[in-house]
Design an enzyme around this catalytic site. Structure first.
Site, PDB file in Angstrom:
ATOM      1  N   ASP A 368       0.837  -1.205   0.000  1.00 42.69           N
ATOM      2  CA  ASP A 368       0.000   0.000   0.000  1.00 42.69           C
ATOM      3  C   ASP A 368       0.872   1.255   0.000  1.00 42.69           C
ATOM      4  O   ASP A 368       2.056   1.221  -0.382  1.00 42.69           O
ATOM      5  CB  ASP A 368      -0.963  -0.062   1.213  1.00 42.69           C
ATOM      6  CG  ASP A 368      -2.275   0.652   0.973  1.00 42.69           C
ATOM      7  OD1 ASP A 368      -2.286   1.888   1.077  1.00 42.69           O
ATOM      8  OD2 ASP A 368      -3.280  -0.015   0.680  1.00 42.69           O
ATOM      9  N   ASP A 369       0.323   2.333   0.440  1.00 38.96           N
ATOM     10  CA  ASP A 369       0.948   3.657   0.432  1.00 38.96           C
ATOM     11  C   ASP A 369       2.318   3.648   1.124  1.00 38.96           C
ATOM     12  O   ASP A 369       2.507   2.964   2.127  1.00 38.96           O
ATOM     13  CB  ASP A 369      -0.017   4.589   1.199  1.00 38.96           C
ATOM     14  CG  ASP A 369       0.299   6.040   1.001  1.00 38.96           C
ATOM     15  OD1 ASP A 369       1.303   6.356   0.356  1.00 38.96           O
ATOM     16  OD2 ASP A 369      -0.486   6.868   1.512  1.00 38.96           O
ATOM     17  N   ARG A 445      -6.040  16.147   3.267  1.00 40.02           N
ATOM     18  CA  ARG A 445      -4.963  15.208   3.601  1.00 40.02           C
ATOM     19  C   ARG A 445      -3.606  15.729   3.087  1.00 40.02           C
ATOM     20  O   ARG A 445      -2.806  14.980   2.520  1.00 40.02           O
ATOM     21  CB  ARG A 445      -5.240  13.829   3.017  1.00 40.02           C
ATOM     22  CG  ARG A 445      -4.561  12.732   3.815  1.00 40.02           C
ATOM     23  CD  ARG A 445      -4.536  11.413   3.094  1.00 40.02           C
ATOM     24  NE  ARG A 445      -3.922  10.409   3.925  1.00 40.02           N
ATOM     25  CZ  ARG A 445      -3.466   9.249   3.507  1.00 40.02           C
ATOM     26  NH1 ARG A 445      -3.564   8.908   2.254  1.00 40.02           N
ATOM     27  NH2 ARG A 445      -2.913   8.402   4.330  1.00 40.02           N
ATOM     28  N   LYS A 478      -4.086  -1.034  -6.663  1.00 43.34           N
ATOM     29  CA  LYS A 478      -5.106  -0.337  -5.877  1.00 43.34           C
ATOM     30  C   LYS A 478      -4.989   1.138  -6.225  1.00 43.34           C
ATOM     31  O   LYS A 478      -3.947   1.757  -5.968  1.00 43.34           O
ATOM     32  CB  LYS A 478      -4.859  -0.580  -4.386  1.00 43.34           C
ATOM     33  CG  LYS A 478      -5.838   0.134  -3.472  1.00 43.34           C
ATOM     34  CD  LYS A 478      -5.581  -0.265  -2.031  1.00 43.34           C
ATOM     35  CE  LYS A 478      -6.377   0.532  -1.032  1.00 43.34           C
ATOM     36  NZ  LYS A 478      -5.990   0.226   0.354  1.00 43.34           N
ATOM     37  N   TRP A 479      -6.027   1.684  -6.822  1.00 42.13           N
ATOM     38  CA  TRP A 479      -6.033   3.088  -7.273  1.00 42.13           C
ATOM     39  C   TRP A 479      -6.830   3.883  -6.246  1.00 42.13           C
ATOM     40  O   TRP A 479      -8.042   3.783  -6.187  1.00 42.13           O
ATOM     41  CB  TRP A 479      -6.673   3.146  -8.648  1.00 42.13           C
ATOM     42  CG  TRP A 479      -6.838   4.507  -9.263  1.00 42.13           C
ATOM     43  CD1 TRP A 479      -7.225   5.661  -8.653  1.00 42.13           C
ATOM     44  CD2 TRP A 479      -6.650   4.830 -10.642  1.00 42.13           C
ATOM     45  NE1 TRP A 479      -7.287   6.686  -9.553  1.00 42.13           N
ATOM     46  CE2 TRP A 479      -6.945   6.210 -10.791  1.00 42.13           C
ATOM     47  CE3 TRP A 479      -6.276   4.116 -11.771  1.00 42.13           C
ATOM     48  CZ2 TRP A 479      -6.874   6.861 -12.013  1.00 42.13           C
ATOM     49  CZ3 TRP A 479      -6.216   4.766 -12.991  1.00 42.13           C
ATOM     50  CH2 TRP A 479      -6.503   6.136 -13.108  1.00 42.13           C
ATOM     51  N   ASP A 480      -6.118   4.674  -5.473  1.00 45.80           N
ATOM     52  CA  ASP A 480      -6.725   5.411  -4.367  1.00 45.80           C
ATOM     53  C   ASP A 480      -7.016   6.856  -4.779  1.00 45.80           C
ATOM     54  O   ASP A 480      -6.495   7.358  -5.790  1.00 45.80           O
ATOM     55  CB  ASP A 480      -5.742   5.378  -3.182  1.00 45.80           C
ATOM     56  CG  ASP A 480      -6.430   5.508  -1.836  1.00 45.80           C
ATOM     57  OD1 ASP A 480      -7.605   5.897  -1.794  1.00 45.80           O
ATOM     58  OD2 ASP A 480      -5.763   5.238  -0.819  1.00 45.80           O
ATOM     59  N   MET A 481      -7.810   7.551  -3.994  1.00 41.88           N
ATOM     60  CA  MET A 481      -8.157   8.956  -4.269  1.00 41.88           C
ATOM     61  C   MET A 481      -8.680   9.515  -2.954  1.00 41.88           C
ATOM     62  O   MET A 481      -9.753   9.139  -2.515  1.00 41.88           O
ATOM     63  CB  MET A 481      -9.235   8.966  -5.351  1.00 41.88           C
ATOM     64  CG  MET A 481      -9.559  10.298  -5.964  1.00 41.88           C
ATOM     65  SD  MET A 481     -10.784  11.197  -4.992  1.00 41.88           S
ATOM     66  CE  MET A 481     -11.177  12.512  -6.079  1.00 41.88           C
ATOM     67  N   ASN A 482      -7.876  10.372  -2.305  1.00 44.35           N
ATOM     68  CA  ASN A 482      -8.138  10.658  -0.899  1.00 44.35           C
ATOM     69  C   ASN A 482      -8.581  12.074  -0.557  1.00 44.35           C
ATOM     70  O   ASN A 482      -8.376  12.518   0.567  1.00 44.35           O
ATOM     71  CB  ASN A 482      -6.892  10.304  -0.078  1.00 44.35           C
ATOM     72  CG  ASN A 482      -6.771   8.802   0.089  1.00 44.35           C
ATOM     73  OD1 ASN A 482      -7.696   8.151   0.562  1.00 44.35           O
ATOM     74  ND2 ASN A 482      -5.649   8.247  -0.329  1.00 44.35           N
ATOM     75  N   CYS A 528     -10.520   2.781  -5.092  1.00 41.93           N
ATOM     76  CA  CYS A 528     -10.556   3.130  -3.674  1.00 41.93           C
ATOM     77  C   CYS A 528     -10.583   4.645  -3.595  1.00 41.93           C
ATOM     78  O   CYS A 528     -10.009   5.320  -4.441  1.00 41.93           O
ATOM     79  CB  CYS A 528      -9.285   2.574  -3.014  1.00 41.93           C
ATOM     80  SG  CYS A 528      -9.052   3.113  -1.311  1.00 41.93           S
ATOM     81  N   ASP A 550     -12.924   2.247   4.619  1.00 39.08           N
ATOM     82  CA  ASP A 550     -11.743   2.154   5.486  1.00 39.08           C
ATOM     83  C   ASP A 550     -12.101   1.549   6.832  1.00 39.08           C
ATOM     84  O   ASP A 550     -11.217   1.210   7.611  1.00 39.08           O
ATOM     85  CB  ASP A 550     -11.133   3.542   5.703  1.00 39.08           C
ATOM     86  CG  ASP A 550     -10.121   3.885   4.625  1.00 39.08           C
ATOM     87  OD1 ASP A 550      -9.777   2.990   3.834  1.00 39.08           O
ATOM     88  OD2 ASP A 550      -9.691   5.051   4.566  1.00 39.08           O
TER      89      ASP A 550
HETATM   90  C1  DGJ Z   1      -6.977   5.383   2.001  1.00 41.02           C
HETATM   91  C2  DGJ Z   1      -7.347   3.970   1.700  1.00 41.02           C
HETATM   92  O1  DGJ Z   1      -8.710   3.788   1.822  1.00 41.02           O
HETATM   93  C3  DGJ Z   1      -6.564   3.050   2.618  1.00 41.02           C
HETATM   94  O2  DGJ Z   1      -6.948   1.719   2.409  1.00 41.02           O
HETATM   95  C4  DGJ Z   1      -5.103   3.239   2.372  1.00 41.02           C
HETATM   96  O3  DGJ Z   1      -4.772   2.812   1.075  1.00 41.02           O
HETATM   97  C5  DGJ Z   1      -4.713   4.695   2.578  1.00 41.02           C
HETATM   98  N1  DGJ Z   1      -5.548   5.575   1.820  1.00 41.02           N
HETATM   99  C6  DGJ Z   1      -3.288   4.919   2.193  1.00 41.02           C
HETATM  100  O4  DGJ Z   1      -2.947   6.234   2.241  1.00 41.02           O
END
Ligand code: DGJ
Length: 745
Positions: A368-369, A445, A478-482, A528, A550
């Site tokens: 992961d990250d 973030r 895993k393509w995330d977007m926070n 994600c 999460d």
């Molecule tokens: C948010 C994701 O939902 C988590 O599972 C994880 O990948 C974190 N970001 C990592 O920064």
């Protein structure tokens, strides 16, 4: 399934074995809506279902010489703004002379076998022409010289209609498309209930029900993503509709950006339902020759209650929206290191976890990250998609190969759309972010949003990602977007194009996905967004599974996965077993319950398996073997909700194989009560004539007939503390759950 055109009456009947959708040409040339619901026998005309009439204070359509034709009273397919209808319109075109009024008149139609794709946008599809029929209506507005195409697909095997609209400016005026919904439907009556799926980070998609009645009921997103707050999916249902009977219309948007879903109950007994791109923040320049294609909306009608509706969405979205190499393949059991290490890892730590995971039979390790740039915390590094060799001395390529040599697949996390100010990418291209001139961009973030409306930005990210992937053994991403989008303004576009940026951004996201999928067709993508903030049908077209939330607490997950199931198939729901105390809410739940809930999803672990007590590790080995045995059934079987965790102290669901010979039931009793009443769980979808052997951990195997299990029920009561239990029975605690496997000969 078919589309029949009745020339004499000018009516179109779209139907399959279960549903009918009937459209007419109104006296002013617009398309009218006559009926959508349970299948009707075809006939020449259903015109008597239209609501012609004269009422005080209504305006009638000019130029027809008929006082009984008011758009305010007529049920329509794609209503316009500013004429004799005062309800919300499906679209609005601003013209050079300042007028917003348009009148799209029917010109022609074309009936096509199968379903054409939508360029640059996700959409349901067919694999053979006989799976669906599509009718494309061409309409034209003389004054603006705009052509409008309305696309309708009726599927043979699903009670679903897919719709979208396409505008083309064939004239010489510079027009502005201020709104363009994907779908609008006028239903008779206002006695409907509205169901929406709302929440926030870590508590996504909780169902809420309200009465529609008179006036507007709506949900929307203005976050640039579909959002955890509201899902682009609503249900319009008749009062009294339950999980198993009654009428429900599920309305879903195949799109990942801002949206609006709305129902408007009017004064004369109609309800207008629509869904599409949120008109707020949207304005598309329809210059001469320019086109605009709306995203697709999918509407399912069910006369078999909410379960019937969900089952249609599940099958359609699992098999004809999700696509590619992994669509029908069994998904690998994975271990993700996020909750195990967060960003504090090195190669040795990762390899130790991977080795132990491999020993448990886990098939995919996901890093992961934290593996790239200077990413030791969430203040820096995003945008620098090259490995941090201080942490991983052999790079991603070295690490991935070592893990592959162990016999496991390797997967990697990216957050392609974001950048930290403390990154090489931002230092080189500070103007590549979405930001309004002269104002500080808001941070979320600690990160900024890259301007994916610009091809140059998408190209740069593609090149970095392509290099990492091509150099390594990567089979999962895993393509995330926070963060949500704010200050949605692009430095690359003119002032009058800023209303296009939210949509162009999403088109950029889809473009990057498409390019990566084309280049690496065998990679399994999991979408994600801080958990489930972009859990929508648009994403499913690119990534067949999505990290659901999460929140990995088992009790929370019962609700989140239950709410998610109203629209989305089990195969799309990323679900992991994590440690206790849970990292999000500190609750302690039994390992068995964490597993029982997570197995109804794209299953994995998110914990440091090297730190597990030996007896738990042995349990994990059995769990992994169990999932491998039953994942096909769980992902492809017919899913039923059995007990509502939002309304009761229980949550339960089950899946039944297509041949009804196998089923798997998850029952959970959230809090313990002493001396509790006997509970029976009525199962669903079984064959009443078959006898099923029922296996459950620590239970004697018993045999019961399908009819008994469905009509009398399965007794799930466990004696609680204070009761006298059977010898060798479970230890009864809060957060108890049990999985029953049913097999018939
Ligand atoms: C948010 C994701 O939902 C988590 O599972 C994880 O990948 C974190 N970001 C990592 O920064």
């Amino acid at each position: 399934m078919s589309v029949v055109f009745h020339e004499k009456s000018g009516e179109f009947h779209l139907f399959n074995d279960e549903i009918s959708y009937i459209i007419s040409i109104l006296p002013n040339g617009q398309l009218g809506q006559l009926y959508y619901g349970k299948r009707l026998r075809d006939r020449e005309s259903f015109e008597h279902l239209q609501e012609y009439g004269m009422r005080s204070m209504v305006a009638w359509v000019g130029g027809l010489g008929r006082r009984d034709v008011s758009l305010e009273l007529l049920k329509q397919e794609y209503p316009s703004f500013g004429s004799s209808d005062f309800r919300n319109p499906a679209f609005e075109i601003l013209q050079e002379n300042g007028s917003h009024v348009s009148n799209f008149r029917y010109v022609s139609h074309e009936i096509i076998s199968g379903k054409p794709g939508l360029s640059g946008l996700p959409a349901t599809y067919t694999e053979a022409p006989e799976e669906a029929d599509t009718i494309v209506f061409t309409l034209f507005d003389e004054v603006t010289q705009v052509e409008l195409k309305l696309n309708y697909t009726v599927f043979r095997d699903y009670n679903a209609i897919a719709r979208s609209a396409h505008f083309e400016n064939k004239g010489s005026q510079t027009l502005k498309l201020n709104s363009a919904m994907s779908f609008s439907l006028d239903l008779p009556g206002t006695e409907y209930e509205w169901m929406q799926f709302s929440g926030a980070w870590a508590r996504e998609r909780e169902p809420f029900v309200k009465k529609i009645g008179s006036g507007v009921t709506s949900v929307e997103s203005m976050r640039g993503c579909s959002s955890p707050n509201q899902n682009p999916f609503v249900v319009i249902r008749k009062p009294g509709t339950t999980e198993d009977c009654g009428e429900a219309y599920g309305v879903s948007l195949v799109y990942s950006g801002n949206f609006l879903a709305q129902a408007e109950g009017d004064t004369y007994g109609q309800t207008r339902v629509m869904i599409g791109i949120n008109p707020r923040g949207f304005c598309w320049n329809l210059t001469p020759g320019e086109v605009f294609q709306t995203p697709e909306a999918v509407v399912v009608y069910s006369a078999q209650g909410l379960n019937g509706m969900s089952q249609n969405f599940h099958e359609l979205y699992r098999t004809r929206l999700a696509r590619g190499y992994w669509r029908d393949r069994e998904r690998p059991v994975l271990l993700n290191n996020w909750e195990a290490t967060y960003m504090d890892f090195d190669e040795e730590k990762i390899l130790n976890i991977a080795r132990k995971a491999c020993e448990a039979g886990i098939e995919l390790f996901v890093l992961d990250d934290g593996w790239f740039g200077k990413r030791n915390d969430d203040f820096r590094g995003l945008g620098d998609w090259f490995v941090n060799t201080d942490k991983l001395e052999n790079g991603i390529s070295g690490l991935s190969r070592k893990i592959t040599e162990m016999g496991m697949r390797f997967g990697l996390w990216f957050e392609p759309e974001m950048v930290n100010e403390d990154s090489d990418l931002f230092r080189a291209h500070p103007d590549w972010i979405l930001a309004t001139p002269g104002r500080e961009p808001s941070l979320g973030r600690n990160q900024c949003v890259l301007d994916f409306s610009r091809k140059v930005v998408v190209d740069a990210i593609y090149e970095m990602m392509e290099k990492v992937i091509a150099d390594s053994d990567i089979t999962y991403i895993k393509w995330d977007m926070n963060r949500s989008i704010t200050e949605c303004y692009s430095a690359a576009y003119a002032a009058n194009q800023q209303g296009e940026i939210y949509h162009r951004y999403i088109l950029g996201v889809y473009d990057l996905y498409e390019r990566l999928i084309t280049r690496f067709p065998e990679i399994l993508f999991e979408s994600c967004a801080s958990g489930g903030a972009r859990f929508d049908p648009g994403m499913l077209y690119y990534a067949p599974q999505a990290w659901c939330s999460d929140d990995t607490d088992a009790v929370e997950r019962i609700g989140i996965q239950y709410g998610t199931s109203y629209c989305y198939p089990v195969s799309s729901v990323g679900a992991h077993v994590s440690v206790v105390p849970n990292h999000q809410i500190l609750r302690e739940t039994p390992l068995e319950t964490r597993f029982n809930v997570a197995m109804f999803g794209a299953f994995g672990y998110e914990l440091d398996i090297t730190r597990m007590p030996e007896e738990e590790f042995e349990e994990v080995k059995k769990q992994v073997a169990f999932v491998k045995q039953y994942r096909k059934l769980i992902h492809t079987g017919t899913y039923y909700r059995l007990a509502d965790p939002f309304a009761t102290n229980e949550g339960a669901w089950m899946v039944v194989s297509q041949d009804q010979k196998e089923a798997i039931v998850m029952y959970s009793r959230i809090l313990i009560h002493p001396n509790s009443p006997v509970k029976r769980l009525k199962l669903k979808g079984l064959n009443p004539d078959l006898e099923y052997r029922i296996e459950a951990p620590r239970k004697k195997e018993v045999s019961r007939c399908g009819d008994e299990l469905m009509y009398a029920g399965l007794i799930t009561t466990e004696p609680a503390i204070g009761d006298i239990g059977e010898a060798g029975a479970d230890v009864y605690t809060d957060f108890y759950s049990k999985v029953y496997v049913l097999k018939a000969n």
